[in-house]
Design an enzyme around this catalytic site. Structure first.
Site, PDB file in Angstrom:
ATOM      1  N   ASP A  14      -1.203  -2.291  10.248  1.00 62.47           N
ATOM      2  CA  ASP A  14      -1.232  -1.086  11.085  1.00 62.47           C
ATOM      3  C   ASP A  14      -2.648  -0.779  11.566  1.00 62.47           C
ATOM      4  OD1 ASP A  14       1.341  -1.057  10.186  1.00 62.47           O
ATOM      5  OD2 ASP A  14       1.057   0.601   8.780  1.00 62.47           O
ATOM      6  N   HIS A  64       6.616  -7.133   6.878  1.00 59.27           N
ATOM      7  CA  HIS A  64       6.181  -7.175   5.474  1.00 59.27           C
ATOM      8  C   HIS A  64       5.451  -8.485   5.133  1.00 59.27           C
ATOM      9  CE1 HIS A  64       8.051  -3.473   3.636  1.00 59.27           C
ATOM     10  NE2 HIS A  64       8.606  -3.478   4.839  1.00 59.27           N
ATOM     11  N   THR A  65       4.924  -9.121   6.147  1.00 58.15           N
ATOM     12  CA  THR A  65       4.179 -10.361   5.893  1.00 58.15           C
ATOM     13  C   THR A  65       2.721 -10.071   5.539  1.00 58.15           C
ATOM     14  OG1 THR A  65       3.812 -10.468   8.266  1.00 58.15           O
ATOM     15  CG2 THR A  65       5.547 -11.880   7.365  1.00 58.15           C
ATOM     16  N   ASP A  66       2.218  -8.889   5.919  1.00 63.10           N
ATOM     17  CA  ASP A  66       0.759  -8.690   5.800  1.00 63.10           C
ATOM     18  C   ASP A  66       0.263  -8.753   4.360  1.00 63.10           C
ATOM     19  OD1 ASP A  66       1.835  -6.150   5.272  1.00 63.10           O
ATOM     20  OD2 ASP A  66       0.505  -5.070   6.651  1.00 63.10           O
ATOM     21  N   GLY A 122       6.936   9.482  10.756  1.00 61.85           N
ATOM     22  CA  GLY A 122       8.122   8.957  10.075  1.00 61.85           C
ATOM     23  C   GLY A 122       8.964   8.065  10.962  1.00 61.85           C
ATOM     24  N   ALA A 123       8.382   7.545  12.034  1.00 65.68           N
ATOM     25  CA  ALA A 123       9.154   6.722  12.963  1.00 65.68           C
ATOM     26  C   ALA A 123       8.809   5.246  12.842  1.00 65.68           C
ATOM     27  CB  ALA A 123       8.925   7.195  14.395  1.00 65.68           C
ATOM     28  N   GLY A 124       7.899   4.908  11.942  1.00 59.67           N
ATOM     29  CA  GLY A 124       7.518   3.498  11.809  1.00 59.67           C
ATOM     30  C   GLY A 124       6.542   3.060  12.886  1.00 59.67           C
ATOM     31  N   SER A 179       1.896   6.475  12.438  1.00 61.31           N
ATOM     32  CA  SER A 179       1.145   7.725  12.539  1.00 61.31           C
ATOM     33  C   SER A 179       0.131   7.782  11.389  1.00 61.31           C
ATOM     34  CB  SER A 179       2.082   8.933  12.509  1.00 61.31           C
ATOM     35  OG  SER A 179       2.884   8.893  11.363  1.00 61.31           O
ATOM     36  N   GLU A 181      -5.314   4.735   2.350  1.00 59.18           N
ATOM     37  CA  GLU A 181      -3.855   4.875   2.227  1.00 59.18           C
ATOM     38  C   GLU A 181      -3.386   4.403   0.844  1.00 59.18           C
ATOM     39  OE1 GLU A 181      -1.774   4.079   5.719  1.00 59.18           O
ATOM     40  OE2 GLU A 181       0.134   3.699   4.741  1.00 59.18           O
TER      41      GLU A 181
HETATM   42  C1  GLA Z   1       4.134  -0.598   7.073  1.00 57.59           C
HETATM   43  C2  GLA Z   1       2.835  -0.956   6.360  1.00 57.59           C
HETATM   44  C3  GLA Z   1       2.257  -2.264   6.919  1.00 57.59           C
HETATM   45  C4  GLA Z   1       3.303  -3.375   6.938  1.00 57.59           C
HETATM   46  C5  GLA Z   1       4.600  -2.886   7.571  1.00 57.59           C
HETATM   47  C6  GLA Z   1       5.721  -3.890   7.457  1.00 57.59           C
HETATM   48  O1  GLA Z   1       3.883  -0.299   8.404  1.00 57.59           O
HETATM   49  O2  GLA Z   1       1.909   0.081   6.490  1.00 57.59           O
HETATM   50  O3  GLA Z   1       1.131  -2.640   6.151  1.00 57.59           O
HETATM   51  O4  GLA Z   1       3.506  -3.906   5.666  1.00 57.59           O
HETATM   52  O5  GLA Z   1       5.053  -1.665   6.985  1.00 57.59           O
HETATM   53  O6  GLA Z   1       5.398  -5.059   8.129  1.00 57.59           O
END
Ligand code: GLA
Length: 367
Positions: free
Chosen positions: A160, A23-25, A110-112, A115, A148
């Site tokens: 991402d 969550h730094t982006d 949905g796996a992080g 996708s 998005e």
């Molecule tokens: C998701 C978001 C990214 C990023 C991450 C957490 O993947 O799409 O932009 O914030 O969570 O680092």
């Protein structure tokens, strides 16, 4: 790549794993990720009409939408990723016609593992091939991010898309979200990454993600900063009376993650894989306690990984609230660690974790 005789073209994009920098982006911070050898592929052609037809093989769903009436769908929400990209291309003034495309892939949704970004980037690449459009990679990443943000409603950062687009075989992608510097860093050949998909689906469009973002921005404002990028952990400790307890925890996670990415890059350069792994464990602990974007199943996967010999580090990867963990392991033990992790998880939760070794690879061609 030129179209084949029938005008059918294919375009692929890789999923990604976030290795450090959670969550730094969107806080103008630092991230370290890698593109993986799983992704999505679109195969399609211009159809000479004013219609977009999309078919998802995995979902057995199909939508057809007029090009001139693009708006987020409330029913077939899966299609908002590609439709958002089409919308952004049109907004940017690129002349598009109607097209038909089929989507296939091997990236668990949905796996992080992004996708979403892979779907956006593959769509953008398909449009570029079909309608002869050239675009610089960073612009492409931003356009997909805008899709998005606008069509899916998740106010995600650029991690991402940048990782998927800039990912190279056997290299991590370092991204400074403020300066927009992208650097690839060689990944040690004697190490491997294991992904463990918890089976708890994360759906960032449910609102947790945007809520965390709002909390980070509230902390930033209370501290009078341009971004949480602009303070150190020591500075934060000195200013903590200006924050609510929740704001302090959220800010501590972000600031700590930025410091961990910077230290992690230095540790990799000096060959200290063990030290890097410890940063991954610390990152997960910070997610669990400060950012509160973990769930018990992810905590368990990290704890189970920690007790396996050959595991150097483990953490949740991506947005959180479900999804997957990533473990850094000694390559020679990787297969057996992955199997052991899945077996132990199943025994303790009754859930099946899909664990797999991921090869760090640029644009996925294995779909
Ligand atoms: C998701 C978001 C990214 C990023 C991450 C957490 O993947 O799409 O932009 O914030 O969570 O680092």
């Amino acid at each position: 790549m030129p179209a084949d005789p029938e005008g059918v073209v294919t375009a692929s994009a890789s999923g990604r794993v976030e290795v450090l920098g959670n969550h730094t982006d969107y806080n103008e911070g630092l991230v370290l990720g890698a593109a993986i050898d799983r992704g999505l592929t679109l195969r399609g052609s211009a159809n000479g009409s004013g219609l977009i037809s999309l078919r998802s093989a995995a979902l057995s769903r199909e939508v057809t939408v007029p090009l001139t009436e693009l708006a987020p769908l409330t029913g077939e929400r899966w299609a908002n990723y590609p439709l958002g990209v089409v919308h952004e291309f049109r907004k940017a003034g690129w002349p598009l016609g109607g097209f038909s495309a089929e989507i296939t892939g091997n990236l668990p949704p949905g796996a992080g593992l992004s996708s979403s970004a892979a779907f956006e980037v593959a769509t953008a690449r398909l449009l570029m091939k079909l309608f002869q459009i050239e675009m610089a990679p960073l612009r492409l990443a931003k356009l997909c991010q805008a899709a998005e943000n606008g069509f899916v409603g998740v106010q995600s950062g650029l991690l991402d898309q940048v990782t998927s687009i800039f990912g190279r075989d056997d290299h991590l992608v370092y991204f400074d979200c403020r300066s927009e510097e992208v650097r690839t860093i060689s990944f040690p050949a004697d190490l491997a990454l294991i992904i463990a998909v918890s089976g708890v689906k994360h759906d960032l469009s449910e609102g947790h993600y945007n809520a965390r973002r709002a909390e980070c921005f509230a902390a930033r404002d209370a501290l009078g900063l341009g971004a949480l990028r602009d303070i150190s952990l020591a500075g934060l400790a000195a200013a903590e009376d200006r924050l609510t307890p929740v704001q302090l925890r959220r800010a501590r996670h972000i600031v700590g993650e930025n410091e961990r990415v910077a230290r992690g890059v230095a540790l990799l350069a000096s060959g200290d894989a063990g030290g890097f792994g410890e940063l991954m464990f610390a990152s997960h602990e910070s997610s669990r306690t400060d950012f509160e974007n973990s769930v018990p199943e992810l905590d368990l996967l990290v704890a189970l990984a920690r007790r396996e010999p050959g595991v150097l580090g483990a953490r949740l990867t991506g947005g959180g609230f479900g999804g997957a963990t990533v473990s850094l392991v000694r390559a020679e033990a990787a297969e057996s660690i992955a199997a052991q992790l899945a077996a132990n998880y199943q025994r303790q939760t009754g859930r099946t974790a899909e664990t797999f070794l991921c090869r760090i690879a640029g644009e996925s061609r294995e779909t």
